[in-house]
Motif scaffolding. Structure first.
Motif, PDB file in Angstrom:
ATOM      1  N   LEU A  91       0.873  -1.858  -0.314  1.00 45.19           N
ATOM      2  CA  LEU A  91      -0.152   0.407  -0.070  1.00 45.19           C
ATOM      3  C   LEU A  91       1.052   1.217   0.050  1.00 45.19           C
ATOM      4  O   LEU A  91       1.801   1.432   0.968  1.00 45.19           O
ATOM      5  CB  LEU A  91      -0.942   0.428   1.356  1.00 45.19           C
ATOM      6  N   ARG A  92       0.593   2.006  -1.189  1.00 38.28           N
ATOM      7  CA  ARG A  92       1.236   3.671  -0.739  1.00 38.28           C
ATOM      8  C   ARG A  92       0.308   4.634   0.154  1.00 38.28           C
ATOM      9  O   ARG A  92       0.189   5.738   0.693  1.00 38.28           O
ATOM     10  CB  ARG A  92       1.351   4.211  -2.502  1.00 38.28           C
ATOM     11  N   ARG A  93      -1.669   4.677  -0.413  1.00 32.40           N
ATOM     12  CA  ARG A  93      -1.974   5.286   0.297  1.00 32.40           C
ATOM     13  C   ARG A  93      -3.351   4.857  -0.268  1.00 32.40           C
ATOM     14  O   ARG A  93      -3.925   3.854  -1.196  1.00 32.40           O
ATOM     15  CB  ARG A  93      -1.884   6.597  -0.128  1.00 32.40           C
ATOM     16  N   VAL A  94      -4.265   5.584   0.222  1.00 31.12           N
ATOM     17  CA  VAL A  94      -6.045   4.766   0.907  1.00 31.12           C
ATOM     18  C   VAL A  94      -6.593   5.962   0.518  1.00 31.12           C
ATOM     19  O   VAL A  94      -6.248   6.698   1.021  1.00 31.12           O
ATOM     20  CB  VAL A  94      -6.315   3.906   1.608  1.00 31.12           C
ATOM     21  N   VAL A  95      -7.862   6.170  -0.593  1.00 34.27           N
ATOM     22  CA  VAL A  95      -8.346   7.395  -0.286  1.00 34.27           C
ATOM     23  C   VAL A  95      -9.746   7.486  -0.285  1.00 34.27           C
ATOM     24  O   VAL A  95      -9.857   6.157  -1.345  1.00 34.27           O
ATOM     25  CB  VAL A  95      -8.314   7.986  -2.179  1.00 34.27           C
ATOM     26  N   PHE A  96     -10.480   7.794   0.106  1.00 36.62           N
ATOM     27  CA  PHE A  96     -12.058   7.730   0.751  1.00 36.62           C
ATOM     28  C   PHE A  96     -12.324   9.057  -0.669  1.00 36.62           C
ATOM     29  O   PHE A  96     -12.502  10.135   0.243  1.00 36.62           O
ATOM     30  CB  PHE A  96     -11.938   7.222   2.393  1.00 36.62           C
ATOM     31  N   VAL A  97     -13.142   8.369  -1.081  1.00 34.72           N
ATOM     32  CA  VAL A  97     -14.168   9.285  -1.622  1.00 34.72           C
ATOM     33  C   VAL A  97     -15.428   9.480  -1.328  1.00 34.72           C
ATOM     34  O   VAL A  97     -16.087   9.204  -1.434  1.00 34.72           O
ATOM     35  CB  VAL A  97     -14.481   8.630  -3.440  1.00 34.72           C
ATOM     36  N   ASP A  98     -16.039  10.609  -0.381  1.00 36.36           N
ATOM     37  CA  ASP A  98     -17.397  11.147  -0.358  1.00 36.36           C
ATOM     38  C   ASP A  98     -17.711   8.884   0.263  1.00 36.36           C
ATOM     39  O   ASP A  98     -18.962   9.162   0.485  1.00 36.36           O
ATOM     40  CB  ASP A  98     -18.419  11.703  -0.960  1.00 36.36           C
ATOM     41  N   GLY A  99     -16.624   8.760   1.215  1.00 35.38           N
ATOM     42  CA  GLY A  99     -17.104   7.616   1.581  1.00 35.38           C
ATOM     43  C   GLY A  99     -17.142   6.769   2.870  1.00 35.38           C
ATOM     44  O   GLY A  99     -17.125   7.589   3.661  1.00 35.38           O
ATOM     45  N   ASN A 100     -17.748   6.066   3.301  1.00 27.70           N
ATOM     46  CA  ASN A 100     -17.797   5.203   4.892  1.00 27.70           C
ATOM     47  C   ASN A 100     -16.481   4.939   5.532  1.00 27.70           C
ATOM     48  O   ASN A 100     -15.497   4.752   4.007  1.00 27.70           O
ATOM     49  CB  ASN A 100     -18.478   3.948   4.912  1.00 27.70           C
ATOM     50  N   VAL A 101     -16.354   4.974   6.100  1.00 22.01           N
ATOM     51  CA  VAL A 101     -14.804   3.835   6.700  1.00 22.01           C
ATOM     52  C   VAL A 101     -15.548   2.538   7.703  1.00 22.01           C
ATOM     53  O   VAL A 101     -16.248   2.415   8.609  1.00 22.01           O
ATOM     54  CB  VAL A 101     -14.035   4.804   7.431  1.00 22.01           C
ATOM     55  N   PRO A 102     -14.339   1.823   7.985  1.00 20.61           N
ATOM     56  CA  PRO A 102     -14.406   0.979   8.929  1.00 20.61           C
ATOM     57  C   PRO A 102     -14.524   1.478  10.374  1.00 20.61           C
ATOM     58  O   PRO A 102     -13.099   1.584  10.524  1.00 20.61           O
ATOM     59  CB  PRO A 102     -13.528  -0.521   8.394  1.00 20.61           C
ATOM     60  N   VAL A 103     -15.403   0.914  10.691  1.00 21.19           N
ATOM     61  CA  VAL A 103     -15.543   1.012  12.152  1.00 21.19           C
ATOM     62  C   VAL A 103     -15.973  -0.740  12.363  1.00 21.19           C
ATOM     63  O   VAL A 103     -16.991  -1.187  12.477  1.00 21.19           O
ATOM     64  CB  VAL A 103     -16.548   1.956  12.448  1.00 21.19           C
TER      65      VAL A 103
END
Length: 231
Positions: A91-103
């Motif tokens: 992994l270099r980076r993760v991009v969340f586009v107006d997204g949910n995130v894991p909780v």
């Protein structure tokens, strides 16, 4: 050259990234749009949340990608965020586009007035029906863009929306960019606001709606490329 794996949100497949992928490739980058199990050309495949996490992890492995940027839009922020921690040094980076995130312990529907959604899933053989054209109003989309989304959308596997995430570590430890689309609400979700306190996370705002791969593909591609720049 940056390697991107692009994953769209509920009801959508790899086709949703056509314009963004073209922009990235024109700039010399490597773009791999991915359709999750049960959607678009993979419609009919059984899928839960772990299936979708595996789809992303397997794609990175199948392509032999390293130094990869994972991009998750809307719902897909959850499986993409979980996959990001599992691919480790790839992994270099993760991009969340107006997204949910894991909780931990929460699903996509946690915090929603979810009874109508769950009822809809139950009434449609375990799938969440796509939105109607009218429900895309106010999101910066042209009539043609809305038609394209509606025509291409497929029912979304309900189990992926109701199963709880089980991250192995806090997403705050990931190198991440969060793209907030302002027509869909100016403030990030509370879970996102908490993560943005991390010095490994950055916030980027786009003056468009929840589907920027259609409404602002060139600008979104520019944001994705900037997120991957050396830091």
């Amino acid at each position: 050259m940056t390697r991107f794996v692009l994953v769209a949100g509920a009801w959508l497949g790899a086709w949703a990234w056509d314009e963004v992928a073209a922009e990235l490739r024109a700039a010399g980058d490597d773009a791999h749009p991915l359709t999750l199990s049960g959607l678009a050309d993979r419609r009919g495949a059984a899928a839960g949340l772990e299936t979708h996490v595996g789809d992303v992890v397997d794609e990175v492995g199948r392509l032999g990608l390293t130094d990869v940027v994972l991009v998750g839009h809307s719902y897909s922020g959850i499986p993409v965020g979980l996959a990001a921690e599992r691919i480790g040094e790839r992994l270099r980076r993760v991009v969340f586009v107006d997204g949910n995130v894991p909780v931990a312990g929460e699903s996509f529907l946690s915090g929603w007035p979810s009874d109508p959604v769950r009822a809809s899933i139950a009434a449609h053989a375990g799938f969440w029906p796509p939105l109607t054209a009218e429900e895309f109003a106010g999101q910066g989309l042209t009539d043609e863009q809305i038609r394209r989304i509606v025509d291409g959308a497929t029912p979304h596997p309900g189990a992926t929306l109701t199963e709880a995430a089980a991250p192995r570590r806090s997403p705050a430890e990931l190198p991440a960019t969060y793209v907030k689309c302002l027509l869909d609400g100016e403030e990030p979700l509370p879970a996102v606001a908490q993560l943005l306190r991390s010095d490994r996370w950055e916030l980027v705002e786009l003056d468009t709606g929840h589907w920027p791969m259609f409404s602002r593909p060139r600008d979104l591609a520019r944001v994705l490329r900037a997120s991957a720049a050396d830091r």
